[in-house]
Motif scaffolding. Structure first.
Motif, mmCIF file in Angstrom:
data_model
loop_
_atom_site.group_PDB
_atom_site.id
_atom_site.type_symbol
_atom_site.label_atom_id
_atom_site.label_comp_id
_atom_site.label_asym_id
_atom_site.label_seq_id
_atom_site.Cartn_x
_atom_site.Cartn_y
_atom_site.Cartn_z
ATOM 1 N N ARG A 275 0.832 -1.110 0.100
ATOM 2 C CA ARG A 275 0.104 -0.153 0.002
ATOM 3 C C ARG A 275 0.761 1.282 0.151
ATOM 4 O O ARG A 275 2.072 1.189 0.426
ATOM 5 C CB ARG A 275 -0.690 -0.016 1.255
ATOM 6 N N GLU A 276 0.410 2.363 -0.451
ATOM 7 C CA GLU A 276 1.037 3.529 -0.201
ATOM 8 C C GLU A 276 1.499 3.814 1.079
ATOM 9 O O GLU A 276 0.505 3.655 2.044
ATOM 10 C CB GLU A 276 0.150 5.015 -0.864
ATOM 11 N N VAL A 278 2.525 6.712 3.933
ATOM 12 C CA VAL A 278 2.542 8.168 4.518
ATOM 13 C C VAL A 278 3.369 8.212 5.592
ATOM 14 O O VAL A 278 2.715 7.684 6.771
ATOM 15 C CB VAL A 278 1.246 8.847 4.590
ATOM 16 N N SER A 302 8.442 -0.360 -5.224
ATOM 17 C CA SER A 302 7.415 0.283 -6.231
ATOM 18 C C SER A 302 6.271 1.103 -5.204
ATOM 19 O O SER A 302 5.393 1.668 -6.030
ATOM 20 C CB SER A 302 6.602 -0.945 -7.020
ATOM 21 N N ARG A 303 6.351 1.129 -4.099
ATOM 22 C CA ARG A 303 5.187 1.758 -3.419
ATOM 23 C C ARG A 303 5.546 3.100 -3.508
ATOM 24 O O ARG A 303 6.508 3.799 -3.392
ATOM 25 C CB ARG A 303 5.194 1.169 -1.880
ATOM 26 N N ARG A 304 4.399 4.095 -3.437
ATOM 27 C CA ARG A 304 4.463 5.571 -3.334
ATOM 28 C C ARG A 304 4.694 5.792 -2.039
ATOM 29 O O ARG A 304 4.169 5.255 -0.976
ATOM 30 C CB ARG A 304 3.090 6.003 -3.860
ATOM 31 N N ILE A 305 5.658 6.813 -1.790
ATOM 32 C CA ILE A 305 5.921 7.253 -0.369
ATOM 33 C C ILE A 305 5.912 8.711 -0.132
ATOM 34 O O ILE A 305 6.386 9.479 -1.022
ATOM 35 C CB ILE A 305 7.361 6.764 0.049
ATOM 36 N N ARG A 306 5.155 9.208 0.873
ATOM 37 C CA ARG A 306 5.110 10.649 1.020
ATOM 38 C C ARG A 306 5.660 10.629 2.651
ATOM 39 O O ARG A 306 5.487 9.977 3.505
ATOM 40 C CB ARG A 306 3.755 10.938 1.159
ATOM 41 N N SER A 332 8.919 8.519 -6.923
ATOM 42 C CA SER A 332 7.700 7.842 -6.025
ATOM 43 C C SER A 332 7.797 8.385 -4.568
ATOM 44 O O SER A 332 7.004 8.047 -3.802
ATOM 45 C CB SER A 332 7.784 6.330 -6.003
ATOM 46 N N HIS A 366 -6.398 13.584 -1.817
ATOM 47 C CA HIS A 366 -6.128 12.030 -2.147
ATOM 48 C C HIS A 366 -7.426 11.459 -2.851
ATOM 49 O O HIS A 366 -8.294 11.605 -2.003
ATOM 50 C CB HIS A 366 -5.246 11.352 -1.420
ATOM 51 N N CYS A 372 -4.186 4.313 2.263
ATOM 52 C CA CYS A 372 -2.844 4.313 2.560
ATOM 53 C C CYS A 372 -2.628 3.665 4.022
ATOM 54 O O CYS A 372 -3.428 3.343 4.677
ATOM 55 C CB CYS A 372 -2.335 5.699 2.481
#
Length: 407
Positions: A275-276, A278, A302-306, A332, A366, A372
């Motif tokens: 999962r993304e 945060v 490959s995960r999106r990271i904030r 990403s 979002h 997330c």
């Protein structure tokens, strides 16, 4: 005059006699026999009635973590205790432990006074950690007015494969410290002079152990990296409260000094869900989040990271260039620092406000914030505000993982 002296002598004799009698009666009614504390069904420790469970475990080399000096605020010394010998949970524990934990016999070791035999369950990695190792300080540098980075070279026999999110325990020896002798980055000298921290003095007469999260990246192999915040008393209470015993000693270290550590330990880790992610941090909550982000990116996730990080002013913001560079190299990854009270000289052009406010503004746009995964680390007030924000966004508790610094 003779009558007065005689009267005083009689009163003293009566008080002493009653005290001796009460002690004798207590020994008869409450025998001072050894209590049996069974750890993980195998290790048997001998304790005395009234002993603190944390002290008993530490005395036997069972390195239960603790970061708050026994005040029951950090919650790190959670153990499972069965048997009537541990008594009922204290009010302090009820403020930290959830109802589910209390039903499962989870206790804070620092708040548990022994009254009889009991059985204790601790994580296996803590029980097998042994007495720790001696490392050597490789370097230190100030990152913010009250935050210092300490890099420790570990001995060759110490495993260096940490799991991001882990912490280690550091033991400070007895010492005396005059804060005027500390090394300072000139950039932060003015803040120290204004606050009067240079005038502080401190002495510690016994060994003291505290837990500190690792800020280590994959490229720091063979070393343990810590972000240490000096715990100073609130303004106006300098004469009532001392600075932190272990953090003060750590601030005094120089390259080449020896340092006793044990671990690593921990349960605050990235979940393998895809999962993304945060991340939300503040202060030295930076440490485990920095380690997690670097680990994920180094593994080619490959995960999106904030990453949202809150500080008061630019002087309190650190590793910013590092994360800006990461964001430039990884499509990403997004890095959003926020200042709640930027100084006029900061010339700040980034996000302004408390980090939970910036998080809400960003994640409200979002498409599915509830899908997330959230990782939080920082002061308790920040954690509480972010948890409330995530609730507003419809995020379920099962998607939130956090470590607060209740010390």
């Amino acid at each position: 005059m003779t009558e007065v002296v005689l009267g005083i002598a009689i009163i003293v004799a009566l008080v002493v006699g009653m005290s001796v009698g009460l002690l004798a009666l207590r020994r008869r009614l409450v025998p001072d026999t050894g209590l049996d504390v069974t750890v993980n069904d195998g290790l048997h420790l001998v304790a005395r009635r009234g002993d603190g469970l944390l002290s008993v475990l530490h005395g036997a080399g069972v390195a239960i973590p603790a970061a708050c000096g026994g005040s029951g605020t950090c919650g790190l010394c959670r153990v499972t205790v069965t048997g009537e010998g541990a008594g009922e949970p204290q009010a302090t524990e009820r403020g930290v432990l959830s109802p589910r934990e209390r039903r499962a016999h989870v206790r804070l070791a620092c708040q548990t006074r022994l009254r009889g035999d009991c059985a204790v369950e601790v994580p296996d990695d803590i029980l097998s950690a042994g007495g720790g190792v001696l490392g050597t300080v490789s370097s230190t540098r100030m990152l913010a007015p009250l935050i210092r980075e300490i890099v420790v070279e570990l001995p060759p026999e110490q495993p260096t494969e940490f799991r991001a999110g882990d912490f280690m325990q550091i033991t400070a020896p007895p010492y005396a410290l005059d804060f005027a002798t500390l090394d300072f980055d000139p950039a932060f000298s003015e803040a120290w002079e204004i606050a009067g921290w240079r005038r502080m003095r401190l002495a510690s007469v016994a060994e003291v152990t505290r837990a500190y999260s690792l800020a280590s990246r994959p490229e720091d192999s063979g070393h343990a990296v810590f972000n240490i915040r000096l715990a100073v008393p609130p303004a106006g209470r300098e004469h009532e409260l001392p600075p932190g015993l272990v953090s003060s000693w750590l601030f005094s270290l120089r390259a080449g000094d020896r340092i006793a550590l044990s671990g690593p330990f921990g349960e605050f880790h990235a979940q393998p869900t895809g999962r993304e992610m945060v991340f939300v941090g503040g202060g030295v909550g930076m440490a485990p989040l920095r380690a997690m982000i670097h680990q994920e990116l180094a593994q080619g996730t490959s995960r999106r990271i904030r990453y949202f990080f809150g500080a008061r002013s630019a002087a309190d913001l650190f590793y910013s260039d590092e994360f800006t560079a990461l964001a430039g190299r990884h499509d990403s990854f997004d890095w959003t620092p926020a200042l709640s009270d930027p100084a006029p000289g900061d010339r700040w052009g980034g996000a302004t406000g408390f980090v939970h406010e910036i998080l809400f503004a960003e994640m409200r746009a979002h498409p599915a914030p509830e899908e997330c995964e959230y990782y939080l680390c920082g002061p308790p007030a920040m954690i509480s505000a972010v948890l409330a924000t995530l609730d507003r966004l419809g995020v379920e508790p099962e998607a939130i993982f956090y470590d607060d610094f209740g010390a």
